[in-house]
Design a protein around this motif. Sequence first.
Motif, PDB file in Angstrom:
ATOM      1  N   LEU A 172      21.763  49.541  -6.744  1.00 59.69           N
ATOM      2  CA  LEU A 172      21.978  49.034  -5.391  1.00 59.69           C
ATOM      3  C   LEU A 172      23.227  48.160  -5.377  1.00 59.69           C
ATOM      4  CD1 LEU A 172      21.186  48.321  -2.451  1.00 59.69           C
ATOM      5  CD2 LEU A 172      19.634  46.577  -3.414  1.00 59.69           C
ATOM      6  N   ILE A 173      24.185  48.519  -4.518  1.00 60.58           N
ATOM      7  CA  ILE A 173      25.377  47.709  -4.303  1.00 60.58           C
ATOM      8  C   ILE A 173      25.474  47.421  -2.807  1.00 60.58           C
ATOM      9  CG2 ILE A 173      27.884  47.550  -4.513  1.00 60.58           C
ATOM     10  CD1 ILE A 173      27.794  49.490  -6.816  1.00 60.58           C
ATOM     11  N   TYR A 174      25.557  46.143  -2.454  1.00 59.93           N
ATOM     12  CA  TYR A 174      25.691  45.772  -1.049  1.00 59.93           C
ATOM     13  C   TYR A 174      27.171  45.785  -0.657  1.00 59.93           C
ATOM     14  CZ  TYR A 174      20.833  44.151  -1.066  1.00 59.93           C
ATOM     15  OH  TYR A 174      19.468  44.082  -1.141  1.00 59.93           O
ATOM     16  N   PRO A 175      27.607  46.797   0.082  1.00 58.06           N
ATOM     17  CA  PRO A 175      29.040  46.895   0.377  1.00 58.06           C
ATOM     18  C   PRO A 175      29.523  45.874   1.399  1.00 58.06           C
ATOM     19  CG  PRO A 175      27.843  48.679   1.440  1.00 58.06           C
ATOM     20  CD  PRO A 175      26.861  47.961   0.569  1.00 58.06           C
ATOM     21  N   GLU A 176      28.598  45.231   2.117  1.00 57.15           N
ATOM     22  CA  GLU A 176      29.003  44.188   3.056  1.00 57.15           C
ATOM     23  C   GLU A 176      29.446  42.915   2.334  1.00 57.15           C
ATOM     24  OE1 GLU A 176      26.064  45.373   6.800  1.00 57.15           O
ATOM     25  OE2 GLU A 176      25.449  43.831   5.377  1.00 57.15           O
ATOM     26  N   GLN A 177      29.158  42.844   1.057  1.00 57.60           N
ATOM     27  CA  GLN A 177      29.600  41.799   0.139  1.00 57.60           C
ATOM     28  C   GLN A 177      28.764  40.536   0.238  1.00 57.60           C
ATOM     29  OE1 GLN A 177      33.869  41.500  -0.870  1.00 57.60           O
ATOM     30  NE2 GLN A 177      33.710  39.367  -0.214  1.00 57.60           N
ATOM     31  N   GLU A 178      28.657  39.919   1.426  1.00 56.51           N
ATOM     32  CA  GLU A 178      27.921  38.672   1.577  1.00 56.51           C
ATOM     33  C   GLU A 178      26.667  38.878   2.412  1.00 56.51           C
ATOM     34  OE1 GLU A 178      28.552  35.942   0.040  1.00 56.51           O
ATOM     35  OE2 GLU A 178      30.541  36.405  -0.745  1.00 56.51           O
ATOM     36  N   MET A 179      25.646  38.067   2.138  1.00 57.33           N
ATOM     37  CA  MET A 179      24.406  38.112   2.899  1.00 57.33           C
ATOM     38  C   MET A 179      24.544  37.282   4.173  1.00 57.33           C
ATOM     39  SD  MET A 179      20.647  36.705   1.786  1.00 57.33           S
ATOM     40  CE  MET A 179      21.078  34.991   2.153  1.00 57.33           C
ATOM     41  N   TRP A 180      24.183  37.891   5.320  1.00 58.46           N
ATOM     42  CA  TRP A 180      24.115  37.170   6.588  1.00 58.46           C
ATOM     43  C   TRP A 180      22.654  37.172   7.025  1.00 58.46           C
ATOM     44  CZ3 TRP A 180      28.677  37.986  10.513  1.00 58.46           C
ATOM     45  CH2 TRP A 180      29.875  37.618   9.895  1.00 58.46           C
ATOM     46  N   PHE A 181      22.025  36.030   7.034  1.00 57.53           N
ATOM     47  CA  PHE A 181      20.574  35.942   7.144  1.00 57.53           C
ATOM     48  C   PHE A 181      20.059  36.521   8.465  1.00 57.53           C
ATOM     49  CE2 PHE A 181      16.451  33.985   7.826  1.00 57.53           C
ATOM     50  CZ  PHE A 181      15.856  34.208   6.602  1.00 57.53           C
ATOM     51  N   ASN A 182      19.122  37.502   8.332  1.00 63.27           N
ATOM     52  CA  ASN A 182      18.440  38.161   9.450  1.00 63.27           C
ATOM     53  C   ASN A 182      19.403  38.725  10.502  1.00 63.27           C
ATOM     54  OD1 ASN A 182      16.007  37.508   8.204  1.00 63.27           O
ATOM     55  ND2 ASN A 182      15.020  36.914  10.108  1.00 63.27           N
ATOM     56  N   TYR A 183      20.624  39.036  10.078  1.00 65.45           N
ATOM     57  CA  TYR A 183      21.619  39.600  10.987  1.00 65.45           C
ATOM     58  C   TYR A 183      21.351  41.088  11.145  1.00 65.45           C
ATOM     59  CZ  TYR A 183      26.352  40.347  12.947  1.00 65.45           C
ATOM     60  OH  TYR A 183      27.419  40.666  13.740  1.00 65.45           O
ATOM     61  N   ALA A 184      21.143  41.522  12.382  1.00 65.20           N
ATOM     62  CA  ALA A 184      20.665  42.886  12.624  1.00 65.20           C
ATOM     63  C   ALA A 184      21.744  43.947  12.476  1.00 65.20           C
ATOM     64  CB  ALA A 184      20.052  42.967  14.024  1.00 65.20           C
ATOM     65  N   LYS A 185      23.009  43.558  12.644  1.00 68.67           N
ATOM     66  CA  LYS A 185      24.077  44.556  12.746  1.00 68.67           C
ATOM     67  C   LYS A 185      24.634  44.943  11.377  1.00 68.67           C
ATOM     68  CE  LYS A 185      25.547  42.859  17.282  1.00 68.67           C
ATOM     69  NZ  LYS A 185      26.626  42.169  18.051  1.00 68.67           N
ATOM     70  N   PRO A 186      24.974  46.218  11.189  1.00 71.66           N
ATOM     71  CA  PRO A 186      25.703  46.610   9.972  1.00 71.66           C
ATOM     72  C   PRO A 186      27.138  46.126  10.070  1.00 71.66           C
ATOM     73  CG  PRO A 186      25.562  48.477  11.461  1.00 71.66           C
ATOM     74  CD  PRO A 186      24.769  47.359  12.103  1.00 71.66           C
ATOM     75  N   ARG A 187      27.682  45.645   8.949  1.00 73.17           N
ATOM     76  CA  ARG A 187      29.056  45.136   8.931  1.00 73.17           C
ATOM     77  C   ARG A 187      29.967  46.088   8.148  1.00 73.17           C
ATOM     78  NH1 ARG A 187      28.450  40.386   5.855  1.00 73.17           N
ATOM     79  NH2 ARG A 187      26.250  40.812   5.520  1.00 73.17           N
ATOM     80  N   PRO A 188      31.257  46.072   8.426  1.00 75.00           N
ATOM     81  CA  PRO A 188      32.167  46.990   7.725  1.00 75.00           C
ATOM     82  C   PRO A 188      32.080  46.796   6.218  1.00 75.00           C
ATOM     83  CG  PRO A 188      33.268  45.980   9.596  1.00 75.00           C
ATOM     84  CD  PRO A 188      31.956  45.267   9.447  1.00 75.00           C
ATOM     85  N   PRO A 189      32.035  47.882   5.463  1.00 72.38           N
ATOM     86  CA  PRO A 189      31.869  47.778   4.010  1.00 72.38           C
ATOM     87  C   PRO A 189      33.187  47.549   3.282  1.00 72.38           C
ATOM     88  CG  PRO A 189      31.871  50.072   4.661  1.00 72.38           C
ATOM     89  CD  PRO A 189      31.990  49.275   5.934  1.00 72.38           C
ATOM     90  N   LYS A 190      33.068  46.968   2.103  1.00 71.19           N
ATOM     91  CA  LYS A 190      34.157  46.956   1.134  1.00 71.19           C
ATOM     92  C   LYS A 190      34.073  48.251   0.314  1.00 71.19           C
ATOM     93  CE  LYS A 190      35.822  42.818   2.028  1.00 71.19           C
ATOM     94  NZ  LYS A 190      37.209  42.598   2.474  1.00 71.19           N
ATOM     95  N   ARG A 191      35.159  48.600  -0.391  1.00 74.73           N
ATOM     96  CA  ARG A 191      35.254  49.936  -0.988  1.00 74.73           C
ATOM     97  C   ARG A 191      34.618  50.059  -2.371  1.00 74.73           C
ATOM     98  NH1 ARG A 191      39.546  53.245  -3.313  1.00 74.73           N
ATOM     99  NH2 ARG A 191      40.951  51.453  -3.294  1.00 74.73           N
ATOM    100  N   GLY A 192      34.215  48.930  -2.990  1.00 78.30           N
ATOM    101  CA  GLY A 192      33.782  48.970  -4.379  1.00 78.30           C
ATOM    102  C   GLY A 192      32.665  49.955  -4.669  1.00 78.30           C
ATOM    103  N   ALA A 193      31.603  49.936  -3.859  1.00 81.46           N
ATOM    104  CA  ALA A 193      30.461  50.821  -4.112  1.00 81.46           C
ATOM    105  C   ALA A 193      30.895  52.280  -4.130  1.00 81.46           C
ATOM    106  CB  ALA A 193      29.382  50.606  -3.046  1.00 81.46           C
ATOM    107  N   TYR A 194      31.803  52.640  -3.250  1.00 80.11           N
ATOM    108  CA  TYR A 194      32.227  54.027  -3.092  1.00 80.11           C
ATOM    109  C   TYR A 194      33.230  54.417  -4.179  1.00 80.11           C
ATOM    110  CZ  TYR A 194      30.160  52.341   1.139  1.00 80.11           C
ATOM    111  OH  TYR A 194      29.286  51.723   2.013  1.00 80.11           O
ATOM    112  N   TYR A 195      34.018  53.451  -4.619  1.00 77.02           N
ATOM    113  CA  TYR A 195      34.920  53.693  -5.740  1.00 77.02           C
ATOM    114  C   TYR A 195      34.117  54.073  -6.987  1.00 77.02           C
ATOM    115  CZ  TYR A 195      37.754  52.659  -9.830  1.00 77.02           C
ATOM    116  OH  TYR A 195      38.374  52.735 -11.052  1.00 77.02           O
TER     117      TYR A 195
END
Length: 285
Positions: A172-195
Amino acid sequence: MIIGGSKKDVIANIQKYANAGLLNHKVEVNDASLSRQESADLMQNYIQLTKSFKYRANNLLARAAADVLTELLNTNTTFTGLEKIRNITGRAIVTSNHFSPLENTVIRKALWQIRHRRLYIVSEDTNLLTGGPVGFLLKYYDTIPVSTDTNYIGKIFPEILRQALDNENYVLIYPEQEMWFNYAKPRPPKRGAYYYAAKFRVPIISCFVEIIELPKQDNDEFNQVKFKMHILDPIYLDPKKSVRENSIEMMHQDYQQKRNAYEQIYHKHLDYHFKMEDIVGWRGQ
């Protein structure tokens, strides 16, 4: 379950950064910070720890505890789309939205449904400094830390990741990078997981966790919530394209799938102008 104290300052940070379009910024207020040398020393000590009998024994305990916690926290969790990944028997990177220290249990429970028990989790090195029961899990569970140390992230981290995948595990890699508590929206990902998915030629198991508010108080600031795991279409690389091309295309596809899932689930257009309803369960002022 709410871990930690008041979330007012965290939510104020989420509001500030969301409205500024800084969607991958750290919002937690009490996280530790490390210099590059401190991070390098921490990683060296952690690698040595993982080779010890103490680590192997505590890893078994941590995995058993995580199993119990996964069951307790997901008695009301539901799942959709499991049929999409039943033929993925191992070697995959999992991506999901990151909104709680405990939502990885939702992913673990989903994978149990397809008879896959072990999940490695990529985590910031500073999490290794956490104390108490949560700190024990972060240190001794199947964690793969990331670090600002260039030698570690360039040589050691990819090898640890490769070994986990070669042993037919999911990571499991969280591409959003940082945790935003109980935030419902998906955030733009960083490329590391896909690399790394492209580099090691493994698919992406694309997930989106829906947060559902319950009419029952959890603490002074929040109502209780439950979860619904949405397994989206798995994402495969194109063998004719380069690692870079694949990583960019996989990243864009994953983000678009998560955007579509959000809009279909919540019946809202996805934008990042902050609204209090973006923090599910929030009762504070």
